[in-house]
Design a protein around this motif. Structure first.
Motif, short mmCIF file in Angstrom:
data_model
loop_
_atom_site.label_atom_id
_atom_site.label_comp_id
_atom_site.label_asym_id
_atom_site.label_seq_id
_atom_site.Cartn_x
_atom_site.Cartn_y
_atom_site.Cartn_z
N GLY A 174 10.36 3.17 8.03
CA GLY A 174 10.47 1.74 7.74
C GLY A 174 11.79 1.17 8.22
O GLY A 174 11.83 0.05 8.74
N ASN A 175 12.86 1.94 8.09
CA ASN A 175 14.18 1.50 8.53
C ASN A 175 14.25 1.38 10.05
O ASN A 175 14.78 0.42 10.59
N VAL A 176 13.69 2.37 10.74
CA VAL A 176 13.75 2.39 12.21
C VAL A 176 12.86 1.32 12.82
O VAL A 176 13.23 0.66 13.79
N PHE A 177 11.67 1.12 12.25
CA PHE A 177 10.72 0.15 12.81
C PHE A 177 10.87 -1.24 12.18
O PHE A 177 10.12 -2.15 12.52
N ASN A 178 11.81 -1.39 11.25
CA ASN A 178 12.07 -2.68 10.58
C ASN A 178 10.82 -3.23 9.90
O ASN A 178 10.45 -4.41 10.05
N VAL A 179 10.14 -2.34 9.15
CA VAL A 179 8.92 -2.71 8.44
C VAL A 179 9.04 -2.27 6.98
O VAL A 179 9.60 -1.20 6.70
N ASN A 180 8.51 -3.06 6.06
CA ASN A 180 8.53 -2.69 4.65
C ASN A 180 7.71 -1.44 4.39
O ASN A 180 6.64 -1.25 4.98
N ASP A 181 8.19 -0.60 3.48
CA ASP A 181 7.48 0.64 3.13
C ASP A 181 6.07 0.34 2.62
O ASP A 181 5.12 1.08 2.91
N SER A 182 5.93 -0.76 1.89
CA SER A 182 4.61 -1.10 1.32
C SER A 182 3.59 -1.38 2.42
O SER A 182 2.41 -1.04 2.30
N LYS A 183 4.04 -2.00 3.51
CA LYS A 183 3.14 -2.30 4.63
C LYS A 183 2.70 -1.02 5.34
O LYS A 183 1.55 -0.89 5.78
N ILE A 184 3.62 -0.06 5.44
CA ILE A 184 3.27 1.23 6.05
C ILE A 184 2.25 1.95 5.18
O ILE A 184 1.26 2.50 5.69
N ASN A 185 2.48 1.96 3.88
CA ASN A 185 1.52 2.60 2.95
C ASN A 185 0.14 1.95 3.02
O ASN A 185 -0.88 2.63 2.96
N LYS A 186 0.14 0.64 3.19
CA LYS A 186 -1.14 -0.08 3.29
C LYS A 186 -1.90 0.35 4.55
O LYS A 186 -3.12 0.58 4.51
N GLU A 187 -1.18 0.51 5.67
CA GLU A 187 -1.84 0.92 6.91
C GLU A 187 -2.27 2.38 6.86
O GLU A 187 -3.27 2.76 7.47
N ILE A 188 -1.52 3.21 6.13
CA ILE A 188 -1.95 4.60 5.93
C ILE A 188 -3.30 4.63 5.21
O ILE A 188 -4.21 5.38 5.59
N ASN A 189 -3.44 3.80 4.20
CA ASN A 189 -4.72 3.70 3.49
C ASN A 189 -5.83 3.19 4.40
O ASN A 189 -6.97 3.69 4.35
N ASN A 190 -5.52 2.22 5.24
CA ASN A 190 -6.52 1.69 6.17
C ASN A 190 -6.98 2.75 7.16
O ASN A 190 -8.16 2.86 7.49
N ILE A 191 -6.02 3.53 7.65
CA ILE A 191 -6.36 4.61 8.60
C ILE A 191 -7.27 5.63 7.93
O ILE A 191 -8.28 6.08 8.50
N ASN A 192 -6.92 6.01 6.72
CA ASN A 192 -7.74 7.00 5.99
C ASN A 192 -9.14 6.47 5.70
O ASN A 192 -10.12 7.22 5.74
N LYS A 193 -9.24 5.17 5.42
CA LYS A 193 -10.56 4.59 5.15
C LYS A 193 -11.45 4.64 6.38
O LYS A 193 -12.65 4.85 6.29
N VAL A 194 -10.84 4.41 7.54
CA VAL A 194 -11.61 4.44 8.79
C VAL A 194 -11.99 5.87 9.17
O VAL A 194 -13.12 6.15 9.57
N LYS A 195 -11.03 6.78 9.04
CA LYS A 195 -11.27 8.16 9.46
C LYS A 195 -12.07 8.96 8.44
O LYS A 195 -12.86 9.84 8.81
N GLN A 196 -11.84 8.66 7.17
CA GLN A 196 -12.52 9.43 6.11
C GLN A 196 -13.11 8.47 5.08
O GLN A 196 -12.61 8.36 3.96
N PRO A 197 -14.16 7.74 5.43
CA PRO A 197 -14.77 6.79 4.49
C PRO A 197 -15.36 7.51 3.27
O PRO A 197 -15.97 8.57 3.42
N LYS A 198 -15.18 6.92 2.11
CA LYS A 198 -15.65 7.57 0.88
C LYS A 198 -17.05 7.10 0.48
O LYS A 198 -17.90 7.89 0.09
N SER A 199 -17.32 5.81 0.56
CA SER A 199 -18.61 5.30 0.12
C SER A 199 -19.66 5.49 1.22
O SER A 199 -19.35 5.52 2.41
N GLU A 200 -20.92 5.58 0.81
CA GLU A 200 -22.01 5.75 1.76
C GLU A 200 -22.17 4.50 2.65
O GLU A 200 -22.53 4.59 3.82
N LYS A 201 -21.89 3.35 2.06
CA LYS A 201 -21.98 2.10 2.81
C LYS A 201 -20.95 2.07 3.95
O LYS A 201 -21.25 1.67 5.08
#
Length: 525
Positions: A488-515
């Motif tokens: 976050g310090n090197v890329f000048n981005v808030n930690d919360s935004k990085i965590n949000k994108e980590i969740n988005n990546i996981n949702k795309v790569k490893q979807p939990k719901s059948e839908k």
């Protein structure tokens, strides 16, 4: 305008540009930033018009006219005619060289301005104070000072999470003076320049550009006719079908050749040269600021080493009156003897006339620092900037706007990603310790780029919105041991935004719901 007038006009305009230096001290001032951008943009348009005029006057192939002037058979030509032909050839060759050189300078100036404008575009946005809508500077240029809401009040917002390096702008060959700037490199700067060029010239596997065929077909009179044809790469899978559609079902293909191209990471030589010059010249100035601190930590007697350099510089700059100007050998002998005399007086030589061991060790340490740290700084910086650019931008964005890297490939294949395997950890650690530059060593950069491009393919048919400045560090976090706070310090981005994108990546790569699984299966097809 005649040819001589066009050359004079180009040289005069480039000389005018050379007199106007870029000063970054006031870049955070809105008015200065705006004026600088518009000035560079206006110059770019003028340079492009100049190039169009040159192209229309045959500056692309200036030596072609020389073929018109032959000497004929020697036995049939008088000595006077031979002399006249030789004089004409020499005159036309001089003009052709002048055309080639000035066109090269104009092309270099055009690409340098594109680099500068691309960096400024990424550096800041213009925000409407009434409706808070944000515009890039090129979009703001089209508004003519008035927002779509009707307001004329704007403010200046620096984009800290975008990829740019404004520090290189003063070192770009904006006046097309790339040859002059290259001649000014230090010894290690010349080696660094070659390294940056080799990095930017990394080619991908051969890609079919055109297909050349020799075909035989029946014309309207029923006669068999041979013909050479060329097809674009879009027909690589169905060239036989395309040929039949054009020339009938009886057509025969007698010869087939695929013309391949191997595009580089930056697929334009003038852009590569301008970027390499700017990064090397910037690095040389950066080194001048930090080298004393580095040498003092790694050299036993820094003061002695400076005095050693001063003695050599002093006598290499002197030309005594008693030595003739043409006597280069005598001058070198005198200089060497004076340098040795000074070295003896300062105790730099042993009884055998060799440099003492401790000084020799300091000279070797300095050479290693220049070779293994200084020489790698420009490559380390541009490698980081391009890596960050790919990670923090979307595929459509790169396709429409190259930003600070004109002519860059939209994505990289395995062959091109190889250059990201090398690590400059010692150089990066030195920069982190001696400067305030934000750059870190990231393991497996080539693999992380591979993951980024794969992820882009995965989401290409979706309308999911990602915050790309945080998506890059999120991918690094998922594929390395680096913590989110550091990223976050090197890329000048808030930690919360990085965590949000980590969740988005996981949702795309490893979807939990059948839908979600059904939806992703559908778009992947």
């Amino acid at each position: 305008m005649d040819e001589s007038g066009l050359i004079s006009k180009a040289e005069s305009y480039l000389a005018e540009i050379a007199q106007d230096k870029i000063d970054l001290d006031y870049i955070e001032d809105f008015d200065y930033f705006e004026n600088l951008y518009f000035k560079l943009n206006d110059r770019l348009e003028s340079l492009r018009k100049l190039k169009e005029s040159m192209d229309s006057h045959g500056y692309k192939s200036p030596f072609r006219s020389l073929n018109r002037y032959g000497t004929g058979a020697v036995g049939e030509t008088s000595l006077e005619e031979l002399s006249e032909n030789s004089r004409h050839n020499q005159l036309f060759r001089m003009k052709a060289n002048a055309k080639k050189n000035v066109l090269g300078r104009v092309k270099s100036a055009i690409n340098s301005h594109r680099i500068a404008i691309g960096n400024l575009n990424k550096y800041a946005n213009i925000k409407c104070d009434a409706c808070y809508k944000q515009y890039k500077i090129d979009e703001y240029n089209d508004l003519e000072g008035k927002c779509s809401c009707g307001s004329t009040n704007f403010s200046f917002k620096v984009n800290k999470d975008k990829t740019y390096r404004l520090e290189i702008l003063p070192y770009l060959p904006l006046s097309g003076n790339y040859m002059v700037l290259m001649s000014e490199f230090t010894d290690w700067g010349r080696d660094a320049f070659k390294k940056v060029l080799n990095f930017l010239k990394q080619e991908r596997r051969g890609v079919v550009k055109t297909i050349a065929l020799v075909i035989k077909f029946k014309d309207s009179n029923g006669r068999w006719v041979h013909k050479n044809i060329s097809l674009d790469s879009e027909y690589i899978e169905n060239y036989e079908e395309e040929v039949r559609n054009r020339y009938g079902k009886d057509v025969r293909i007698e010869m087939l050749r695929f013309h391949r191209t191997k595009p580089a990471i930056i697929d334009d030589k003038y852009t590569r040269t301008a970027l390499a010059i700017a990064y090397v010249k910037y690095s040389e100035d950066l080194v001048n600021q930090i080298k004393d601190s580095i040498f003092k930590k790694n050299i036993s007697d820094f003061k002695r080493l400076n005095n050693y350099d001063n003695i050599i510089f002093k006598y290499n700059s002197l030309v005594p009156n008693f030595i003739e100007e043409h006597d280069q050998e005598g001058l070198e002998i005198w200089r060497q003897s004076e340098i040795e005399r000074e070295f003896k007086n300062h105790g730099y030589l042993d009884s055998y006339g060799d440099i003492i061991r401790s000084l020799k060790r300091d000279l070797k340490n300095r050479e290693n620092i220049e070779k293994n740290i200084f020489t790698n700084i420009p490559t380390a910086l541009i490698k980081w900037d391009i890596f960050r650019y790919y990670l923090t931008t979307s595929y459509p964005n790169r396709k429409l706007d190259n930003g600070p890297f004109p002519n860059i490939r939209v994505d990289l294949d395995r062959q091109q990603r190889k250059v990201f395997q090398s690590s400059y950890s010692r150089t990066i650690n030195t920069l982190n310790f001696e400067t305030d530059l934000k750059i870190i060593t990231i393991p497996d950069m080539d693999f992380i780029l591979y993951e980024k491009f794969n992820f882009e393919n995965l989401i290409s048919n979706t309308h999911i919105k990602f915050y790309y400045p945080a998506l890059g560090p999120a991918l690094i976090s998922l594929n390395s041991d680096l913590d989110i706070e550091t990223l976050g310090n090197v890329f000048n981005v808030n930690d919360s935004k990085i965590n949000k994108e980590i969740n988005n990546i996981n949702k795309v790569k490893q979807p939990k719901s059948e839908k979600s699984k059904a939806f992703l299966d559908l778009i992947r097809k």
